[in-house]
Scaffold this motif. Sequence first.
Motif, PDB file in Angstrom:
ATOM      1  N   LEU A  64       9.217  41.000  14.805  1.00 41.30           N
ATOM      2  CA  LEU A  64       9.347  40.625  16.214  1.00 41.30           C
ATOM      3  C   LEU A  64       8.482  41.557  17.061  1.00 41.30           C
ATOM      4  N   PRO A  65       7.843  41.026  18.116  1.00 42.00           N
ATOM      5  CA  PRO A  65       7.029  41.890  18.985  1.00 42.00           C
ATOM      6  C   PRO A  65       7.881  42.981  19.633  1.00 42.00           C
ATOM      7  N   LYS A  66       7.264  44.098  19.948  1.00 38.55           N
ATOM      8  CA  LYS A  66       7.971  45.191  20.610  1.00 38.55           C
ATOM      9  C   LYS A  66       8.172  44.904  22.096  1.00 38.55           C
ATOM     10  N   ASP A  67       7.183  44.234  22.710  1.00 36.68           N
ATOM     11  CA  ASP A  67       7.275  43.926  24.137  1.00 36.68           C
ATOM     12  C   ASP A  67       8.415  42.935  24.374  1.00 36.68           C
ATOM     13  N   PRO A  68       9.340  43.211  25.320  1.00 34.09           N
ATOM     14  CA  PRO A  68      10.498  42.334  25.534  1.00 34.09           C
ATOM     15  C   PRO A  68      10.120  40.904  25.886  1.00 34.09           C
ATOM     16  N   TYR A  69       9.081  40.726  26.710  1.00 33.48           N
ATOM     17  CA  TYR A  69       8.682  39.372  27.094  1.00 33.48           C
ATOM     18  C   TYR A  69       8.121  38.619  25.887  1.00 33.48           C
ATOM     19  N   GLU A  70       7.250  39.267  25.126  1.00 36.90           N
ATOM     20  CA  GLU A  70       6.697  38.624  23.943  1.00 36.90           C
ATOM     21  C   GLU A  70       7.784  38.355  22.903  1.00 36.90           C
ATOM     22  N   ARG A  71       8.769  39.239  22.821  1.00 38.88           N
ATOM     23  CA  ARG A  71       9.881  39.034  21.887  1.00 38.88           C
ATOM     24  C   ARG A  71      10.686  37.796  22.294  1.00 38.88           C
ATOM     25  N   PHE A 125      11.848  31.974  21.511  1.00 34.44           N
ATOM     26  CA  PHE A 125      11.829  30.616  22.072  1.00 34.44           C
ATOM     27  C   PHE A 125      11.111  29.649  21.145  1.00 34.44           C
ATOM     28  N   TRP A 126       9.882  30.016  20.720  1.00 38.87           N
ATOM     29  CA  TRP A 126       9.106  29.106  19.877  1.00 38.87           C
ATOM     30  C   TRP A 126       9.707  28.982  18.489  1.00 38.87           C
ATOM     31  N   ALA A 127      10.291  30.058  17.987  1.00 36.28           N
ATOM     32  CA  ALA A 127      10.954  29.974  16.685  1.00 36.28           C
ATOM     33  C   ALA A 127      12.132  29.005  16.743  1.00 36.28           C
ATOM     34  N   LYS A 128      12.890  29.061  17.817  1.00 36.41           N
ATOM     35  CA  LYS A 128      14.036  28.151  17.955  1.00 36.41           C
ATOM     36  C   LYS A 128      13.559  26.709  18.108  1.00 36.41           C
ATOM     37  N   PHE A 129      12.506  26.498  18.886  1.00 37.62           N
ATOM     38  CA  PHE A 129      11.948  25.158  19.046  1.00 37.62           C
ATOM     39  C   PHE A 129      11.520  24.595  17.694  1.00 37.62           C
ATOM     40  N   PHE A 182       0.413  38.335  13.523  1.00 32.83           N
ATOM     41  CA  PHE A 182       1.283  37.425  12.786  1.00 32.83           C
ATOM     42  C   PHE A 182       2.707  37.967  12.855  1.00 32.83           C
ATOM     43  N   GLY A 183       3.668  37.091  13.169  1.00 36.03           N
ATOM     44  CA  GLY A 183       5.032  37.594  13.289  1.00 36.03           C
ATOM     45  C   GLY A 183       6.095  36.519  13.212  1.00 36.03           C
ATOM     46  N   TYR A 184       7.170  36.773  13.930  1.00 36.98           N
ATOM     47  CA  TYR A 184       8.412  35.986  13.856  1.00 36.98           C
ATOM     48  C   TYR A 184       8.186  34.491  14.066  1.00 36.98           C
ATOM     49  N   ALA A 185       7.526  34.120  15.152  1.00 32.61           N
ATOM     50  CA  ALA A 185       7.308  32.696  15.443  1.00 32.61           C
ATOM     51  C   ALA A 185       6.379  32.055  14.416  1.00 32.61           C
ATOM     52  N   ASP A 186       5.424  32.811  13.902  1.00 37.45           N
ATOM     53  CA  ASP A 186       4.491  32.277  12.906  1.00 37.45           C
ATOM     54  C   ASP A 186       5.190  32.025  11.576  1.00 37.45           C
ATOM     55  N   ILE A 187       6.135  32.885  11.228  1.00 38.64           N
ATOM     56  CA  ILE A 187       6.936  32.645  10.024  1.00 38.64           C
ATOM     57  C   ILE A 187       7.781  31.392  10.216  1.00 38.64           C
ATOM     58  N   ALA A 188       8.354  31.246  11.413  1.00 39.90           N
ATOM     59  CA  ALA A 188       9.156  30.058  11.712  1.00 39.90           C
ATOM     60  C   ALA A 188       8.326  28.783  11.679  1.00 39.90           C
ATOM     61  N   ALA A 189       7.007  28.918  11.869  1.00 40.59           N
ATOM     62  CA  ALA A 189       6.114  27.757  11.931  1.00 40.59           C
ATOM     63  C   ALA A 189       5.676  27.264  10.558  1.00 40.59           C
TER      64      ALA A 189
END
Length: 219
Positions: free
Chosen positions: A83-90, A95-99, A147-154
């Motif tokens: 997960l990104p360190k920045d709160p907004y990016e996190r 959001f995109w992972a849930k979508f 590459f991170g959380y949302a990309d794994i979810a994708a």
Amino acid sequence: MVDVKLLGLWYSPASHKVEWALKLKGVKYEFIEENLQNKSPLLLESNPVHKKIPVLIHNGKPICESMIILEYIDETFEGPSILPKDPYERALARFWAKFLNDKVGAAVNTFLHKGEEQEKGKEEVFEMLKILDNELKDKKFFVGDKFGYADIAANFVGYWLGVFQEASGVELVTSENFPNFCAWRDEYVNCSQVKEYLPPRNDLLAFIQAYAQASASKT
């Protein structure tokens, strides 16, 4: 010694999400292949609520649901952040992972059906892909430059979607309809962080085709 087990299925995108996270973190683990027609006592004991994979068992304690497991792995083990360190990016990554997790998989499964149900699924996927196509314009990753959380979810839309499309004969995802999505998908499946963790495409296609035929024979 850390004891990590993963209860999963070789063809499951949800299982592969967890495997990616473990490998990115450099965590050694034992993969235990489940049989959903004959669920093991360990699975039923570890996930008594949903009785589904994947389940991560860390030092005897089970964690269920793939996206919850990803966050647990990120918080528990050393290594690159998922997960990104920045709160907004996190927040964007979640959001995109849930979508991706909530919206796409169920609709794509209807590709293997026929008639009205398949048409409804195609319409739903088409609308979702319009959203993703707009979001992925000129982007290598979903959030930020790593590459991170949302990309794994994708992983489902990045890889499994194309296999479902071929297995069902549904031609929906084309570069004419979704140029940005297709450019991202091609980059995604060839990315070194993705490619080595994907199941063999021919094996996956054969499995999904056999599953579709077996389902059709029951109706």
